[in-house]
Enzyme design. Structure first.
Site, PDB file in Angstrom:
ATOM      1  N   ASP A   1      -5.517   6.078   1.903  1.00 39.37           N
ATOM      2  CA  ASP A   1      -6.684   4.886   1.149  1.00 39.37           C
ATOM      3  C   ASP A   1      -7.634   4.530   1.320  1.00 39.37           C
ATOM      4  O   ASP A   1      -8.414   4.733   2.236  1.00 39.37           O
ATOM      5  CB  ASP A   1      -5.036   4.011   1.997  1.00 39.37           C
ATOM      6  CG  ASP A   1      -5.069   2.579   1.290  1.00 39.37           C
ATOM      7  OD1 ASP A   1      -6.172   1.981   1.113  1.00 39.37           O
ATOM      8  OD2 ASP A   1      -3.669   2.207   0.905  1.00 39.37           O
TER       9      ASP A   1
ATOM     10  N   SER B   1       2.599  -6.295  -7.505  1.00 38.80           N
ATOM     11  CA  SER B   1       3.715  -7.026  -8.219  1.00 38.80           C
ATOM     12  C   SER B   1       3.412  -7.063 -10.292  1.00 38.80           C
ATOM     13  O   SER B   1       4.155  -7.517 -10.538  1.00 38.80           O
ATOM     14  CB  SER B   1       4.125  -8.184  -7.618  1.00 38.80           C
ATOM     15  OG  SER B   1       4.786  -8.488  -6.845  1.00 38.80           O
TER      16      SER B   1
ATOM     17  N   GLN C   1      -5.389 -11.882  -5.128  1.00 39.49           N
ATOM     18  CA  GLN C   1      -4.611 -12.309  -5.984  1.00 39.49           C
ATOM     19  C   GLN C   1      -5.352 -13.298  -7.412  1.00 39.49           C
ATOM     20  O   GLN C   1      -4.680 -13.343  -8.314  1.00 39.49           O
ATOM     21  CB  GLN C   1      -3.109 -12.918  -5.545  1.00 39.49           C
ATOM     22  CG  GLN C   1      -3.248 -11.766  -4.522  1.00 39.49           C
ATOM     23  CD  GLN C   1      -2.428 -12.523  -3.040  1.00 39.49           C
ATOM     24  OE1 GLN C   1      -2.299 -13.883  -2.885  1.00 39.49           O
ATOM     25  NE2 GLN C   1      -1.915 -11.108  -2.643  1.00 39.49           N
TER      26      GLN C   1
ATOM     27  N   HIS D   1       0.815  -0.655   0.144  1.00 35.42           N
ATOM     28  CA  HIS D   1       0.037   0.404   0.296  1.00 35.42           C
ATOM     29  C   HIS D   1       0.644   1.565   0.121  1.00 35.42           C
ATOM     30  O   HIS D   1       0.444   2.175  -0.954  1.00 35.42           O
ATOM     31  CB  HIS D   1      -0.343   0.209   0.813  1.00 35.42           C
ATOM     32  CG  HIS D   1      -2.058  -0.641   1.173  1.00 35.42           C
ATOM     33  ND1 HIS D   1      -3.600  -0.366   1.356  1.00 35.42           N
ATOM     34  CD2 HIS D   1      -1.698  -2.270   1.384  1.00 35.42           C
ATOM     35  CE1 HIS D   1      -4.827  -2.011   0.782  1.00 35.42           C
ATOM     36  NE2 HIS D   1      -3.305  -2.176   1.136  1.00 35.42           N
TER      37      HIS D   1
HETATM   38  N1  UDP Z   1       8.863  -6.882  -3.148  1.00 32.89           N
HETATM   39  C1  UDP Z   1      10.188  -6.099  -2.898  1.00 32.89           C
HETATM   40  N2  UDP Z   1      11.039  -7.071  -3.341  1.00 32.89           N
HETATM   41  C2  UDP Z   1      10.554  -8.226  -2.773  1.00 32.89           C
HETATM   42  C3  UDP Z   1       9.582  -8.737  -2.338  1.00 32.89           C
HETATM   43  C4  UDP Z   1       8.822  -7.602  -2.820  1.00 32.89           C
HETATM   44  O1  UDP Z   1      10.557  -5.667  -3.118  1.00 32.89           O
HETATM   45  O2  UDP Z   1      11.815  -9.186  -2.061  1.00 32.89           O
HETATM   46  C5  UDP Z   1       7.937  -5.304  -2.923  1.00 32.89           C
HETATM   47  C6  UDP Z   1       7.444  -5.825  -4.936  1.00 32.89           C
HETATM   48  O3  UDP Z   1       8.104  -5.211  -5.808  1.00 32.89           O
HETATM   49  C7  UDP Z   1       6.136  -4.967  -4.541  1.00 32.89           C
HETATM   50  C8  UDP Z   1       5.754  -5.185  -2.462  1.00 32.89           C
HETATM   51  O4  UDP Z   1       7.109  -5.335  -2.285  1.00 32.89           O
HETATM   52  O5  UDP Z   1       6.450  -3.395  -4.717  1.00 32.89           O
HETATM   53  C9  UDP Z   1       4.570  -6.280  -2.654  1.00 32.89           C
HETATM   54  O6  UDP Z   1       3.514  -5.819  -3.336  1.00 32.89           O
HETATM   55  P1  UDP Z   1       2.607  -6.988  -3.292  1.00 32.89           P
HETATM   56  O7  UDP Z   1       1.413  -5.633  -4.003  1.00 32.89           O
HETATM   57  O8  UDP Z   1       3.239  -7.408  -4.616  1.00 32.89           O
HETATM   58  O9  UDP Z   1       2.379  -8.012  -2.569  1.00 32.89           O
HETATM   59  P2  UDP Z   1       1.670  -7.595  -1.373  1.00 32.89           P
HETATM   60  O10 UDP Z   1       3.218  -7.936  -0.241  1.00 32.89           O
HETATM   61  O11 UDP Z   1       0.897  -6.462  -0.820  1.00 32.89           O
HETATM   62  O12 UDP Z   1       0.898  -8.943  -1.196  1.00 32.89           O
END
Ligand code: UDP
Length: 477
Positions: free
Chosen positions: A113, A363, A383, A18
């Site tokens: 948000d 992602s 997802q 977020h």
């Molecule tokens: N991310 C990262 N490094 C990692 C894994 C994830 O920087 O090793 C970042 C990714 O680029 C994205 C965020 O963490 O911007 C994850 O957001 P997403 O909406 O995909 O998944 P959530 O964590 O909310 O389930």
């Protein structure tokens, strides 16, 4: 525009998925002359120096209490939301009243948000305009609309039949129960606050002055047109991937800048650089929240090993104990396991050929923006729906099939899916998927580049609030 540009307050929800998009949106606004104050909460306070550094000089950061201490971790998103809803309405109001309303440069708009539907009322009560920011896709929001506002139900006789087709829904692809956001399918008892939130996000729709989505028009053309024609004036402003990965117009915008986890940047990039062949590496990551069972970790481990492809696997520190004991040693030659990585740099690296992902919305947008094909293993929340689009609408990946009874996947399926996406040659599904991935990358860049659909929406917002800013105290207040 007045002497001072318009001023907006921005309040993010403190999870990685977020923070990233709303911070990027803030940077785009700042690049167009808007003064931005990000209202961080105590859960983010350890990252404040990073945030300050990441945010350009024109972005200021204030911090308020969210009911947690800086060293606390929340155990579930559900619990975190409950605490926020109790505490943040008061602390946010107090900040705005005590610090901002009578300042030399008062804010015009509160950008919040969508998980904080109450923020629209705070804005109204304090004489501010309001803009709600959605970190999910417009399609997911439309599905929530049908199930929470238009009373659509999963037919009760089939409640356990995951493969059931749903009746056609306007401007959406044909959906099965397995494609729905998990909060619709699961009982409300497992995540009461989140379910309540899903319904309450529509509260903002009748009330907020702007509705922003981290998406772009061509990506969700049909559903966006349907929403615009029949419901609300939504505006797309994404993908909110740092500019240097897309239009390259904002030179300093090379990374999100705020990471709640510590990335092993050097070892990842060094390891990727040492892989000779372009498109040969499988990158595996499930975002910041998903937690897989030990048996499922074992299936991924075996599946990865059986592909014989080099891989980079992000396993968060909290999950590491679930890795099979044999794995690291037996795959030392082929793979690298880290607790967190600089995902954008990894996806942008020429060595990476496919992304095994949970299909979190960020992602997904990042993979689309960087043209990387996906192998989807959705876990919860939106997802499943993102996966449906990845596979059947944008055609940039495949979905790992699961057993309908227990939702589990096996090693063979992991291996088959990775091989399908990585298969070499100019024919076959892998080739088509790679071609489509390149097409969406181009369209993502077009959307945020000057004059593109998202850039135009951001520019219009900036022009409107700048005009209102010059009239402040005359017409509005
Ligand atoms: N991310 C990262 N490094 C990692 C894994 C994830 O920087 O090793 C970042 C990714 O680029 C994205 C965020 O963490 O911007 C994850 O957001 P997403 O909406 O995909 O998944 P959530 O964590 O909310 O389930």
């Amino acid at each position: 525009m007045g002497e001072l540009g318009a001023h907006v307050l921005v309040i993010p929800f403190p999870t990685q998925g977020h923070i990233n998009p709303i911070l990027q949106f803030s940077k785009r606004l700042a690049s167009k002359g808007v003064k931005v104050t990000i209202v961080a909460t105590t859960l983010m306070s350890k990252s404040l120096p990073q945030l300050q550094k990441a945010a350009a000089a024109s972005i200021q950061v204030d911090c308020i209490s969210d009911g947690y201490n800086p060293d606390d971790n929340f155990s579930t998103v559900d619990e975190c939301l409950a605490r926020f809803n109790d505490v943040v309405p008061q602390t946010l109001t107090q900040l705005i009243v005590d610090k901002h309303l009578n300042s030399d440069h008062p804010p015009t708009v509160l950008i919040y948000d969508s998980v904080f539907p109450w923020a629209v009322d705070i804005a109204k009560n304090l004489g501010l305009l309001s803009a709600v920011f959605y970190t999910q896709s417009c399609s997911v929001c439309a599905i929530f609309y049908h199930f929470t506002q238009a009373n659509l139900k999963i037919p009760s006789t089939h409640e356990s039949s995951f493969s059931l087709d749903l009746p056609p829904l306007p401007a959406l692809p044909s959906l099965k129960v397995t494609d729905l956001p998990s909060f619709i399918v699961e009982s409300t008892e497992s995540n009461p606050n989140i379910f309540q939130l899903v319904s309450s996000q529509f509260y903002s729709f009748g009330k907020a002055d702007w509705i922003f989505f981290n998406s772009f028009d061509k990506l969700e053309e049909e559903v966006i047109n349907w929403v615009l024609e029949t419901k609300w004036a939504v505006k797309t402003i994404g993908p909110t991937v740092p500019s240097m990965y897309l239009d390259k117009k904002m030179e300093d915008d090379t990374e999100y800048g705020l990471s709640l986890f510590s990335p092993s940047t050097e070892s990842c990039m060094h390891w990727l650089d040492s892989r000779g062949k372009s498109g040969s590496v499988v990158y595996v990551a499930f975002g910041s929240l998903a937690s897989l069972g030990e048996d499922q970790m074992e299936e991924i481990a075996q599946g990865l090993k059986n592909t014989n492809a080099p891989f980079l696997w992000v396993v968060r520190a909290s999950e590491e104990g679930k890795l099979p004991s044999w794995f690291k040693e037996e795959t030392l030659e082929k793979g690298l396991v880290v607790n967190w990585c600089p995902q954008l740099d990894v996806l942008a690296h020429q060595a990476v050929g496919c992304f095994v992902t949970h299909c979190g919305w960020n992602s997904t947008l990042e993979a689309l923006s960087l043209g990387v094909p996906m192998v989807a293993i959705p876990q919860w929340s939106d997802q499943m729906t993102n996966t449906k689009y990845v596979v059947d609408v944008w055609k940039v990946g495949v979905r790992v099939k699961v057993n309908n009874e227990n939702g589990f996947f096996n090693r063979d399926e992991i291996e088959v899916c990775i091989k399908q996406v990585m298969e070499e040659g100019d024919e076959g599904n892998g080739h088509k998927i790679r071609q489509n991935a390149l097409k969406w990358k181009k369209l993502a860049i077009e959307a945020v580049d000057q004059g593109g659909s998202s850039d135009t929406n951001i520019q219009e917002f900036v022009s409107t609030i700048s005009l209102l800013n010059t009239q402040q105290g005359v017409d509005l207040y």
